[in-house]
Design a protein around this motif. Structure first.
Motif, PDB file in Angstrom:
ATOM      1  N   CYS A 154      10.385  36.422 -26.061  1.00 41.30           N
ATOM      2  CA  CYS A 154      10.077  37.015 -24.747  1.00 41.30           C
ATOM      3  C   CYS A 154      10.665  36.255 -23.558  1.00 41.30           C
ATOM      4  N   GLN A 188       8.980  29.497 -30.423  1.00 41.37           N
ATOM      5  CA  GLN A 188       8.191  30.734 -30.536  1.00 41.37           C
ATOM      6  C   GLN A 188       8.080  31.506 -29.218  1.00 41.37           C
ATOM      7  N   ALA A 201      -3.732  36.814 -20.302  1.00 41.28           N
ATOM      8  CA  ALA A 201      -3.385  35.575 -19.584  1.00 41.28           C
ATOM      9  C   ALA A 201      -4.258  35.420 -18.327  1.00 41.28           C
ATOM     10  N   ILE A 253       5.226  22.838 -18.641  1.00 39.73           N
ATOM     11  CA  ILE A 253       5.222  23.683 -19.841  1.00 39.73           C
ATOM     12  C   ILE A 253       6.665  23.767 -20.330  1.00 39.73           C
ATOM     13  N   VAL A 254       6.879  23.267 -21.536  1.00 36.73           N
ATOM     14  CA  VAL A 254       8.240  23.206 -22.082  1.00 36.73           C
ATOM     15  C   VAL A 254       8.459  24.401 -23.014  1.00 36.73           C
TER      16      VAL A 254
HETATM   17  C1  HEC Z   1       5.079  38.434 -26.484  1.00 41.69           C
HETATM   18  C2  HEC Z   1       5.887  37.960 -25.392  1.00 41.69           C
HETATM   19  C3  HEC Z   1       5.676  36.560 -24.903  1.00 41.69           C
HETATM   20  C4  HEC Z   1       5.777  35.392 -25.617  1.00 41.69           C
HETATM   21  C5  HEC Z   1       6.064  35.219 -27.095  1.00 41.69           C
HETATM   22  C6  HEC Z   1       5.576  34.328 -24.665  1.00 41.69           C
HETATM   23  N1  HEC Z   1       5.364  34.823 -23.411  1.00 41.69           N
HETATM   24 FE1  HEC Z   1       5.146  33.757 -21.686  1.00 41.69          FE
HETATM   25  N2  HEC Z   1       4.810  35.464 -20.660  1.00 41.69           N
HETATM   26  C7  HEC Z   1       4.801  36.730 -21.216  1.00 41.69           C
HETATM   27  C8  HEC Z   1       4.267  37.669 -20.253  1.00 41.69           C
HETATM   28  C9  HEC Z   1       4.077  39.162 -20.448  1.00 41.69           C
HETATM   29  C10 HEC Z   1       3.957  36.899 -19.088  1.00 41.69           C
HETATM   30  C11 HEC Z   1       3.316  37.393 -17.801  1.00 41.69           C
HETATM   31  C12 HEC Z   1       1.818  37.141 -17.900  1.00 41.69           C
HETATM   32  C13 HEC Z   1       1.039  37.552 -16.671  1.00 41.69           C
HETATM   33  O1  HEC Z   1       1.166  38.704 -16.255  1.00 41.69           O
HETATM   34  O2  HEC Z   1       0.314  36.704 -16.146  1.00 41.69           O
HETATM   35  C14 HEC Z   1       4.303  35.522 -19.395  1.00 41.69           C
HETATM   36  C15 HEC Z   1       4.134  34.488 -18.512  1.00 41.69           C
HETATM   37  C16 HEC Z   1       4.396  33.179 -18.790  1.00 41.69           C
HETATM   38  C17 HEC Z   1       4.251  32.080 -17.845  1.00 41.69           C
HETATM   39  C18 HEC Z   1       3.685  32.163 -16.433  1.00 41.69           C
HETATM   40  C19 HEC Z   1       4.730  32.170 -15.369  1.00 41.69           C
HETATM   41  C20 HEC Z   1       5.423  33.522 -15.205  1.00 41.69           C
HETATM   42  O3  HEC Z   1       6.615  33.566 -15.530  1.00 41.69           O
HETATM   43  O4  HEC Z   1       4.788  34.504 -14.748  1.00 41.69           O
HETATM   44  C21 HEC Z   1       4.607  30.945 -18.500  1.00 41.69           C
HETATM   45  C22 HEC Z   1       4.648  29.536 -17.937  1.00 41.69           C
HETATM   46  C23 HEC Z   1       4.962  31.335 -19.862  1.00 41.69           C
HETATM   47  N3  HEC Z   1       4.835  32.688 -19.990  1.00 41.69           N
HETATM   48  C24 HEC Z   1       5.332  30.456 -20.853  1.00 41.69           C
HETATM   49  C25 HEC Z   1       5.446  30.808 -22.185  1.00 41.69           C
HETATM   50  C26 HEC Z   1       5.633  29.838 -23.255  1.00 41.69           C
HETATM   51  C27 HEC Z   1       5.758  28.333 -23.069  1.00 41.69           C
HETATM   52  C28 HEC Z   1       5.668  30.552 -24.418  1.00 41.69           C
HETATM   53  C29 HEC Z   1       5.765  30.019 -25.834  1.00 41.69           C
HETATM   54  C30 HEC Z   1       4.766  29.057 -26.248  1.00 41.69           C
HETATM   55  C31 HEC Z   1       5.533  31.961 -24.086  1.00 41.69           C
HETATM   56  N4  HEC Z   1       5.389  32.072 -22.720  1.00 41.69           N
HETATM   57  C32 HEC Z   1       5.583  32.989 -24.993  1.00 41.69           C
HETATM   58  C33 HEC Z   1       5.242  37.085 -22.476  1.00 41.69           C
HETATM   59  C34 HEC Z   1       5.410  36.192 -23.514  1.00 41.69           C
END
Ligand code: HEC
Length: 182
Positions: free
Chosen positions: A141, A137, A63, A132-133
């Motif tokens: 997490c 999927q 990310a 971001i909605v």
């Molecule tokens: C496999 C697990 C996983 C899935 C599935 C996942 N995320 Fe995340 N998400 C994470 C992790 C880990 C981070 C922290 C990333 C970083 O360190 O910058 C994160 C961070 C984020 C953030 C940034 C803000 C924050 O909370 O730090 C957003 C917005 C977000 N996710 C949205 C989504 C959306 C929308 C989806 C589905 C389309 C999604 N994520 C699916 C694991 C996941």
């Protein structure tokens, strides 16, 4: 007062903006959508190949890398924020919180809109935000019933995680594009 000012300036995006602004808004949109697309592609591939526990480390490493590489060719910092963050580096400023409160209201009124905002931040930079909605999927997490082994893997990397318990259709967060030249 702060919030009222912001909402007024945010209207810029719905009325004909200055040509310079319009170009930046369009670039910001593109950067946000590219970040969303690339992240989602890598995340889903990792989920499919090795499951959510492994995908967490992909998200953790990729990310910030993807975001940085997108910003490298422009004068912008590309990233994401949220009212409840997983990574404390993504924490919002007060003005970003105000915008996301507004996004939440807009989505509650009309779930088909993707609200955006364009404003001059308190430090003089121009900022673009795009909602971001929460999607189905994302639930593995970020949902209400994250599996214990996934929860454990999240907490190992993010001991202060606040980013679970989201319902599909709810505001999960926002893209944030910060333009460095004022
Ligand atoms: C496999 C697990 C996983 C899935 C599935 C996942 N995320 Fe995340 N998400 C994470 C992790 C880990 C981070 C922290 C990333 C970083 O360190 O910058 C994160 C961070 C984020 C953030 C940034 C803000 C924050 O909370 O730090 C957003 C917005 C977000 N996710 C949205 C989504 C959306 C929308 C989806 C589905 C389309 C999604 N994520 C699916 C694991 C996941």
């Amino acid at each position: 007062m702060m919030i009222r000012l912001l909402l007024l300036t945010m209207l810029v995006i719905t009325v004909p903006a200055l040509a310079d602004d319009q170009q930046r808004i369009e670039q910001s949109r593109q950067l946000s959508m590219q970040l969303g697309k690339q992240l989602s592609a890598e995340l889903m591939a990792a989920m499919k190949a090795e499951g959510p526990v492994h995908a967490i480390s992909v998200c953790n490493e990729r990310a910030p890398e993807i975001a940085q590489s997108l910003g490298a060719n422009s004068n912008a910092i590309v990233g994401r924020t949220a009212l409840r963050v997983r990574n404390p580096n993504n924490a919002p400023l007060g003005e970003h919180k105000a915008v996301m409160d507004y996004f939440k209201q807009r989505i509650a009124q009309d779930p088909n809109v993707v609200p955006e905002a364009w404003f001059t931040s308190s430090n003089g930079e121009q900022h673009y935000m795009r909602a971001i909605v929460m999607q189905p999927q994302c639930a593995a997490c970020h949902g209400a019933n994250v599996k214990p082994e996934v929860q454990q893997a999240i907490l190992a990397k993010y001991p202060d995680d606040q980013a679970t318990g989201f319902e599909v259709g709810e505001l999960r967060g926002s893209f944030l594009i910060r333009w460095l030249d004022k």
